[in-house]
Structures are given as C-alpha cells and as structure tokens.
Write an enzyme that holds these catalytic residues in place. Sequence first.
Site, PDB file in Angstrom:
ATOM      1  N   ASP A  54       1.119  -1.141   3.147  1.00 45.62           N
ATOM      2  CA  ASP A  54       0.741  -0.112   4.128  1.00 45.62           C
ATOM      3  C   ASP A  54       0.826  -0.672   5.550  1.00 45.62           C
ATOM      4  OD1 ASP A  54      -1.474  -1.746   4.134  1.00 45.62           O
ATOM      5  OD2 ASP A  54      -2.929  -0.161   3.736  1.00 45.62           O
ATOM      6  N   ASP A  93       1.868  -0.046  -2.288  1.00 47.60           N
ATOM      7  CA  ASP A  93       0.520  -0.243  -1.730  1.00 47.60           C
ATOM      8  C   ASP A  93      -0.135   1.121  -1.500  1.00 47.60           C
ATOM      9  OD1 ASP A  93      -1.539  -1.760  -0.761  1.00 47.60           O
ATOM     10  OD2 ASP A  93      -0.605  -2.211   1.169  1.00 47.60           O
ATOM     11  N   LYS A 123      -0.968  -1.480  -5.754  1.00 49.71           N
ATOM     12  CA  LYS A 123      -2.082  -2.298  -5.240  1.00 49.71           C
ATOM     13  C   LYS A 123      -3.055  -1.380  -4.534  1.00 49.71           C
ATOM     14  CE  LYS A 123      -1.766  -4.976  -1.291  1.00 49.71           C
ATOM     15  NZ  LYS A 123      -2.892  -4.497  -0.474  1.00 49.71           N
ATOM     16  N   GLU A 125      -6.997  -1.550  -2.160  1.00 53.11           N
ATOM     17  CA  GLU A 125      -7.962  -2.417  -1.474  1.00 53.11           C
ATOM     18  C   GLU A 125      -9.384  -2.123  -1.937  1.00 53.11           C
ATOM     19  OE1 GLU A 125      -7.609  -2.240   2.790  1.00 53.11           O
ATOM     20  OE2 GLU A 125      -5.494  -2.809   2.751  1.00 53.11           O
ATOM     21  N   GLU A 192      -7.513 -11.943   1.162  1.00 53.23           N
ATOM     22  CA  GLU A 192      -7.055 -11.971   2.555  1.00 53.23           C
ATOM     23  C   GLU A 192      -8.153 -12.490   3.482  1.00 53.23           C
ATOM     24  OE1 GLU A 192      -5.077  -8.440   3.980  1.00 53.23           O
ATOM     25  OE2 GLU A 192      -5.048  -9.171   6.062  1.00 53.23           O
TER      26      GLU A 192
HETATM   27  O1  KIV Z   1       0.050  -3.999   3.462  1.00 55.72           O
HETATM   28  C1  KIV Z   1       0.221  -5.220   3.434  1.00 55.72           C
HETATM   29  O2  KIV Z   1       1.202  -5.747   3.978  1.00 55.72           O
HETATM   30  C2  KIV Z   1      -0.767  -6.039   2.728  1.00 55.72           C
HETATM   31  C3  KIV Z   1      -0.636  -7.516   2.836  1.00 55.72           C
HETATM   32  C4  KIV Z   1      -1.194  -7.963   4.132  1.00 55.72           C
HETATM   33  C5  KIV Z   1      -1.262  -8.196   1.684  1.00 55.72           C
HETATM   34  O3  KIV Z   1      -1.641  -5.513   2.122  1.00 55.72           O
END
Ligand code: KIV
Length: 292
Positions: A54, A93, A123, A125, A192
């Site tokens: 993202d 993401d 993925k 968060e 992170e």
């Molecule tokens: O969106 C992204 O690029 C990320 C990375 C920083 C792990 O989540």
Amino acid sequence: MSSRPTTPAGGKLPLPELVEMKRRGEKIAMVTAYDAPAAMLADEAGVELILVGDTAAMVMLGHESTVPVTLDELIFLTRAVTRSARRPLVVGDLPFGSYEISDEQAVGSAIRFVKEGGADVVKLEGAGRMVSRVRAIAESNIGVMGHVGLTPQSATRLGGFRAQGRTAEAALALFDDALALEEAGAFAIVLEAVPAAVAARITAALRVPTIGIGAGAGCDGQVLVWHDLLGLYAGSTPRFVKRYAELAEEIAAALARYVGEVRSGAFPEEQHTYSIPDAELERFERLLSDRD
Ligand code: KIV
C-alpha cells in the site's frame, strides 16, 4: 547448501518453502514492486516475495500516506506485477478500509486480490481484532502475512512513523501479537521498526519466518520499498533504508540531457530516423507539385 531454493520445474516458489528456508537458516528476500518491469527485474534478481504494498499510495500515486489507496487501485497494480513475476510469490497488501469492518469483509477483499489481481497471498496490518481477520483468511485457504510494529495505516494512532516495542511492556505486547498471528495461521510476519534485539527474540520464538524492515539482521528475511532501495526520489529516507542506487539522480540527469538535445536539435540524429528511397522521394515531390 543451495543459494536459491528449488521450485517445481522452475515455477512458483511453493509457500511451505519459506518455513523450510527458515529451518535451514537461509534468508528470505522480499521487495515491493508496483508494475510489470519492476516485477520482472525482482524475479530475475531472485527474490522470494514481491509485495504490491500500500506504499504505492505514496511512491506511485503521490499521496501523503498509505491510507487513501483503494483495493481497486492495488488490484490494478497487482495485475501488472503478476503478469511478469514467475517465481516469486506475489503478496497483495490489503489497504486501509478493506478488512477492518469484519472477517467477511477481510475474506472478500483477499479473494478479490487473488481472483482479480492474481496475487498468490495477501498481507494485512495489526494484531488484536485483526488476528481474527488473519484466521478467517487463512481458513479460506488464502495465505496471509501479518505485519506488526510500526503499522503505517495506523501511524496517527501510534503517534507518527516511529519505532515500536522500545519498552519492556511494549516489546512483550509485540511478542504476544506475533505469536497470536502465527497461531491464527499467518505464514510469515513483517516486523517494522522494531528494536533488533526484540525482533530477534520474536524470530526465535516463531515457527514461521519474520520479515524485517527496520528490525535488524536477526529476522528471517528483509523487505525494502522499491523506490527507497533504488533511490528513486530525492530527499531523506527512514534510518532503516539502505539505498543501493541513486536512480533519481541518474533519471534527472538523463532527462536534462534529453531536453537540452531536443532544444538544440542534437536529437534525433541520422541513426534515429527512417529513410525513403531517393526515387520515391522524387516521385513524392512530383505528386505534391502536380497538386498545385
Ligand atoms: O506497503 C508496504 O510497502 C509495506 C512494507 C513497508 C512492508 O507494507
């Protein structure tokens, strides 16, 4: 020990291979990419994972944070990436707003990433309520990666883009979050902006790999954002970024030369143009004058 884990007949890296790499002590390389040429270069470089992050909101779409990017926009970019990434697993993401409401919403968004974008896995968060989202996605047979520590989608609540887990209590909470995500079915966890010692302790406690970004060398793998790694913009980068090239400077210099040569007439030269046989050119001139 082979430096490049095997894939079936040169195809996609099997997801379970990531845990095997951790078991063998082999590091996992992950990078973001947002288009087909970048994905091809990442594939050729041998990365195991490509994240259509993202972060596209900031580095591709010009937003100030990751929050505004939509699932539709990321699916569009993911489609381009999956067209040219053959071996690496492509991670879609889940953007802010595409999974927070309910497990059903999270599963629906993950399915869209896989069916419409061609992503191999997704993925998301956070922990807490998000553990249930991870479980729901994993139970729908979609691989899901966790992400704890600094979670940019909640940067406002965290008080900005700052390192997490820097007190004993906060480190313990991170440790418990990572364990909960693994138990819920996450196949890997991004850490992170976490102190290296805390990340190493979490990595040792987990069966699944950790992928660090600003979390030290003790993680099972590393991820960097394409534009950070390649120096694709001027200005400062976070402390944890290592720039392996300064492409913004090279691009700026190349563009300045191009503009200068267009203005001076130095470009294009003979070798950049097409010719017409003399006889045809003469006939062309005659045809033009016959018109007058
Ligand atoms: O969106 C992204 O690029 C990320 C990375 C920083 C792990 O989540």
